[in-house]
Design a protein around this motif. Sequence first.
Motif, mmCIF file in Angstrom:
data_model
loop_
_atom_site.group_PDB
_atom_site.id
_atom_site.type_symbol
_atom_site.label_atom_id
_atom_site.label_comp_id
_atom_site.label_asym_id
_atom_site.label_seq_id
_atom_site.Cartn_x
_atom_site.Cartn_y
_atom_site.Cartn_z
ATOM 1 N N GLY A 40 0.802 -1.219 0.000
ATOM 2 C CA GLY A 40 0.000 0.000 0.000
ATOM 3 C C GLY A 40 0.835 1.269 0.000
ATOM 4 O O GLY A 40 0.294 2.376 0.075
ATOM 5 N N LYS A 43 4.009 1.738 -4.527
ATOM 6 C CA LYS A 43 5.006 1.227 -5.478
ATOM 7 C C LYS A 43 4.387 0.940 -6.851
ATOM 8 O O LYS A 43 4.882 1.406 -7.871
ATOM 9 C CB LYS A 43 5.662 -0.065 -4.928
ATOM 10 N N THR A 44 3.293 0.177 -6.846
ATOM 11 C CA THR A 44 2.667 -0.190 -8.124
ATOM 12 C C THR A 44 2.110 1.051 -8.821
ATOM 13 O O THR A 44 2.222 1.187 -10.048
ATOM 14 C CB THR A 44 1.562 -1.244 -7.882
ATOM 15 N N THR A 45 1.548 1.966 -8.042
ATOM 16 C CA THR A 45 1.037 3.210 -8.628
ATOM 17 C C THR A 45 2.175 3.933 -9.358
ATOM 18 O O THR A 45 1.997 4.402 -10.488
ATOM 19 C CB THR A 45 0.444 4.107 -7.510
#
Length: 322
Positions: A40, A43-45
């Motif tokens: 959360g 990182k992926t964003t």
Amino acid sequence: MSAAITVNNLSKKYGTLEALKGISFEVQSGEIFGFLGPNGAGKTTTVNILTGILRPNGGSATILGHDVTKDSYQAKERIGVVHEVSNVYPEYSAYNNLMFSAVLYSVPRKIARERVDYLLDIFFLRDKKYAKARKISQGMKRKLAIAMALIHQPQVLFLDEPTTGVDIATVFTIREIIKELNSRGVTIFLTTHNINEASIICHRVAIINKGEIIAIDTPENLRKAAKRVQSVEVEFDVPPAKEAEILEYLPSASKASKRGDKLILTTDDPHRLMEEILEYSRKTGCVITHFNTPGPSFEDVFIELTGIKPKSLSAMDVSRDG
Ligand SMILES: Nc1ncnc2c1ncn2[C@@H]1O[C@H](COP(=O)(O)OP(=O)(O)O)[C@@H](O)[C@H]1O
Ligand SMILES: [Mg+2]
């Protein structure tokens, strides 16, 4: 060195949630750059914005000088990306998945065929060439996904938690291939929630938490900080009434806290601490009913590195697999 990736005050909101709160950093060409943070963290964003999948709400980013939103085609041509969620087609063979990827990246068929064989070889997937992806193991699928991201020989490779959820042999293969690609000049942007992983393969590591970058550091500092705050878990048949009481017997422990009946001790020398615990047990007659060395907690490493006590951090995985 020139910048492979520049990120300037990048922000992203999902409704009212600020997933990225204006982050800035640069990755130099030729680096393995780690993006370390708990679940959360954002990182992926970040990966999705840098690879042109998501649009940011503010700020800007470039890949090899090309703006990821204004000049996204030029930027995308130069990158490979392995997403957290697999984009391998289960009904296609490894070969067809790779050839499909080649079409997406406009790699001529003849060149693609040669590269497919080379990639299947380096990922130890040659005998799975015609096997349907749904029939191969999770680890093989992950390797196939990485191979697919390499078909157009990108200069910058994004890997979003590439070693999460795969077997240990695959973890090692993936890390070796990352190092090998990097030694041939590929810039690597790697996200992970594993402190150990970040400290063993990255040249520099950014630590991200709740949409903010809190520190950018070297793996040496990360390792040293992690070493200072190793943890030992111990339980006695008669737990000491107060944590402070037992600390008098354990000079090697810098901190003690309770988790249920277990005592969590922080130390830079687990071996000596073990001796002291045995000595404590002999002196007081308290029997050790549980003993474990789970490795440092992310929170402790984080505080050690930044001096900041975070409001809250998700649990981090510090597996001892490397
Ligand atoms: N599509 C989405 N819609 C709403 N919230 C999202 C979405 N994607 C991610 N988030 C939230 O944004 C935050 C950052 O998520 P993410 O970038 O996936 O973090 P990480 O990859 O570090 O685990 C998290 O709080 C997550 O729940
Ligand atoms: Mg993620």
